[in-house]
Scaffold this motif. Structure first.
Motif, PDB file in Angstrom:
ATOM      1  N   CYS A   1       0.832  -1.207   0.000  1.00  0.00           N
ATOM      2  CA  CYS A   1       0.000   0.000   0.000  1.00  0.00           C
ATOM      3  C   CYS A   1       0.865   1.255   0.000  1.00  0.00           C
ATOM      4  CB  CYS A   1      -0.929  -0.018   1.213  1.00  0.00           C
ATOM      5  SG  CYS A   1      -2.087   1.355   1.237  1.00  0.00           S
ATOM      6  N   GLU A   2       1.884   1.292   0.847  1.00  0.00           N
ATOM      7  CA  GLU A   2       2.781   2.445   0.891  1.00  0.00           C
ATOM      8  C   GLU A   2       3.534   2.609  -0.423  1.00  0.00           C
ATOM      9  OE1 GLU A   2       4.020   2.667   5.583  1.00  0.00           O
ATOM     10  OE2 GLU A   2       4.999   1.202   4.306  1.00  0.00           O
TER      11      GLU A   2
ATOM     12  N   THR B   1       2.565   1.679  -3.414  1.00  0.00           N
ATOM     13  CA  THR B   1       1.638   2.161  -4.429  1.00  0.00           C
ATOM     14  C   THR B   1       1.341   3.642  -4.221  1.00  0.00           C
ATOM     15  OG1 THR B   1       0.661  -0.035  -4.606  1.00  0.00           O
ATOM     16  CG2 THR B   1      -0.611   1.772  -5.506  1.00  0.00           C
ATOM     17  N   THR B   2       1.203   4.053  -2.965  1.00  0.00           N
ATOM     18  CA  THR B   2       0.955   5.463  -2.665  1.00  0.00           C
ATOM     19  C   THR B   2       2.134   6.325  -3.108  1.00  0.00           C
ATOM     20  OG1 THR B   2      -0.437   4.849  -0.786  1.00  0.00           O
ATOM     21  CG2 THR B   2       0.416   7.100  -0.810  1.00  0.00           C
TER      22      THR B   2
ATOM     23  N   GLU C   1      -3.404   5.660  -8.139  1.00  0.00           N
ATOM     24  CA  GLU C   1      -4.160   6.236  -7.029  1.00  0.00           C
ATOM     25  C   GLU C   1      -5.309   5.319  -6.629  1.00  0.00           C
ATOM     26  OE1 GLU C   1      -5.155  10.125  -8.452  1.00  0.00           O
ATOM     27  OE2 GLU C   1      -3.266  10.978  -7.762  1.00  0.00           O
TER      28      GLU C   1
ATOM     29  N   ALA D   1      -3.914   2.403  -4.622  1.00  0.00           N
ATOM     30  CA  ALA D   1      -3.543   2.807  -3.266  1.00  0.00           C
ATOM     31  C   ALA D   1      -4.783   2.906  -2.379  1.00  0.00           C
ATOM     32  CB  ALA D   1      -2.799   4.139  -3.288  1.00  0.00           C
TER      33      ALA D   1
ATOM     34  N   SER E   1      -5.583   0.391   0.786  1.00  0.00           N
ATOM     35  CA  SER E   1      -5.783   1.003   2.097  1.00  0.00           C
ATOM     36  C   SER E   1      -7.137   0.594   2.675  1.00  0.00           C
ATOM     37  CB  SER E   1      -5.696   2.521   1.982  1.00  0.00           C
ATOM     38  OG  SER E   1      -5.959   3.118   3.215  1.00  0.00           O
TER      39      SER E   1
END
Length: 70
Positions: free
Chosen positions: A4-5, A7-8, A40, A43, A47
Motif C-alpha cells: 500500500c505504501e 503504491t501510494t 491512485e 492505493a 488502504s
C-alpha cells in the motif's frame, strides 16, 4: 514498506511528474493520466482493504486507531 505504501509513493510520484510536465508546457499523454489514476485507485483500494481486514481486531489491546475505516 508494504504494498500500500509503495503504491501510494508511486502514485504521488506519477502525479507530481504529470503536474510538472503540464506546468512547463510539456504535452502529457493520455496514458500518463491513466497511469496516475490507476495507481491512485490501487492505493485507495489497498488502504480500504487493509482497514477492513483489521476491523475484527478493533477490541485487541494492540489495535491502532489509524487502522479504523474512514
Amino acid at each position: 514498506m508494504d504494498a500500500c505504501e509503495r503504491t501510494t509513493v508511486l502514485a504521488a510520484g506519477a502525479t507530481r511528474r504529470v503536474t510538472e510536465m503540464s506546468a512547463t508546457g510539456i504535452a502529457v499523454q493520455t496514458a500518463e493520466f491513466v497511469d496516475v489514476a490507476r495507481l491512485e485507485g490501487q492505493a485507495v483500494a489497498l488502504s480500504h482493504t487493509l482497514t477492513l481486514l483489521a476491523q475484527p481486531y478493533a477490541r485487541h489491546p494492540g489495535y491502532r486507531q489509524e487502522w479504523r475505516p474512514r
